[in-house]
Design a protein around this motif. Structure first.
Motif, short mmCIF file in Angstrom:
data_model
loop_
_atom_site.label_atom_id
_atom_site.label_comp_id
_atom_site.label_asym_id
_atom_site.label_seq_id
_atom_site.Cartn_x
_atom_site.Cartn_y
_atom_site.Cartn_z
N GLU A 264 5.91 4.01 5.10
CA GLU A 264 6.50 3.76 5.98
C GLU A 264 8.44 2.94 6.12
O GLU A 264 9.55 3.58 7.08
N GLN A 265 8.69 2.21 5.19
CA GLN A 265 9.59 1.96 4.44
C GLN A 265 10.57 2.48 4.19
O GLN A 265 11.77 2.67 4.49
N ALA A 266 10.06 3.87 3.88
CA ALA A 266 10.67 5.31 3.63
C ALA A 266 11.59 5.71 4.74
O ALA A 266 12.61 5.81 5.04
N ARG A 267 10.57 6.07 5.61
CA ARG A 267 11.06 6.33 6.84
C ARG A 267 11.76 5.64 7.67
O ARG A 267 12.73 6.53 8.05
N ARG B 175 5.42 12.17 0.41
CA ARG B 175 5.27 12.14 -0.88
C ARG B 175 7.07 12.16 -0.42
O ARG B 175 7.94 12.18 -1.16
N SER B 176 6.68 13.58 0.27
CA SER B 176 8.63 13.72 0.30
C SER B 176 9.46 12.42 1.30
O SER B 176 10.20 12.32 0.36
N ALA B 177 8.92 11.67 2.27
CA ALA B 177 9.59 10.59 2.57
C ALA B 177 9.84 9.49 1.00
O ALA B 177 11.30 9.08 1.02
N ILE B 178 8.70 9.25 0.21
CA ILE B 178 9.35 8.35 -1.10
C ILE B 178 9.64 8.76 -1.54
O ILE B 178 11.44 8.43 -2.00
N THR B 179 9.81 10.71 -1.52
CA THR B 179 11.49 10.89 -2.98
C THR B 179 12.66 10.63 -2.34
O THR B 179 12.92 10.46 -3.55
N VAL B 180 12.42 11.01 -1.30
CA VAL B 180 14.06 10.86 -0.47
C VAL B 180 14.43 9.67 -0.45
O VAL B 180 16.07 9.25 -0.91
N ALA B 181 12.84 8.94 -0.63
CA ALA B 181 14.00 7.22 0.32
C ALA B 181 14.43 6.78 -1.90
O ALA B 181 15.52 6.41 -2.36
N THR B 182 13.57 7.54 -2.39
CA THR B 182 14.17 7.16 -4.00
C THR B 182 15.62 8.13 -4.53
O THR B 182 15.91 6.97 -5.09
N THR C 247 0.71 -0.93 0.60
CA THR C 247 0.13 0.01 0.13
C THR C 247 0.92 1.28 0.01
O THR C 247 2.31 1.10 0.68
N ALA C 248 -0.01 3.01 -0.33
CA ALA C 248 0.77 3.19 -0.19
C ALA C 248 1.36 4.30 1.36
O ALA C 248 2.34 4.51 1.35
N ALA C 249 0.71 3.36 2.27
CA ALA C 249 1.16 4.03 3.56
C ALA C 249 2.06 2.84 4.25
O ALA C 249 3.10 3.15 4.44
N GLN C 250 2.16 1.02 3.31
CA GLN C 250 3.56 0.81 3.77
C GLN C 250 4.11 1.42 3.19
O GLN C 250 5.75 1.33 3.07
#
Length: 133
Positions: A12-15, A94-101, A6-9
């Motif tokens: 959370e993984q990014a964070r 969005r920023s958490a996912i972005t920074v992980a990428t 899910t998007a929430a997952q």
């Protein structure tokens, strides 16, 4: 078709693997010339709610291309090795996912943990632009 994640997952993984900056800490950094605050929200969000003074607007859909020096869309603002980059969106998802990428690409950055909403509620400075008809 059920999703594998899910998007929430994803958030959370990014964070779990990126640097998160609290709102109060970023408020202390806002005037630091070695910090680049990058707003990845949609342009309409910035027009509607304002933005952090001095922040650079980079729409989420272009980040990977603007950061990549080999991309024809590369932006020089992302080629400053001695700068600390702090990305933000409205709520920090969005920023958490972005920074992980970006981290996967080898670009070091952090993100504003609770986003612009927290910034505004905490009394952080906000600039507004006049709406264009």
């Amino acid at each position: 078709m059920p999703l594998k994640k899910t998007a929430a997952q994803l958030v959370e993984q990014a964070r779990q693997r990126i640097e998160e900056i609290e709102t109060a800490a970023l408020m202390e950094m806002v005037d630091d010339p070695n910090v680049v605050i990058v707003d990845i929200r949609d342009v309409r969000e910035r027009q509607r709610t304002g933005y952090i003074p001095g922040s650079f607007h980079a729409p989420r859909g272009m980040i990977e291309f603007w950061v990549d020096p080999e991309s024809p869309y590369h932006k020089e603002i992302f080629a400053q090795p001695d700068k600390k980059y702090v990305f933000h969106c409205a709520s920090g998802w969005r920023s958490a996912i972005t920074v992980a990428t970006l981290q996967d690409m080898g670009f070091e950055a952090a993100h504003l943990k609770e986003g612009f909403g927290s910034w505004e509620k905490s009394g952080g400075p906000v600039e507004r632009t006049e709406k264009k008809d």
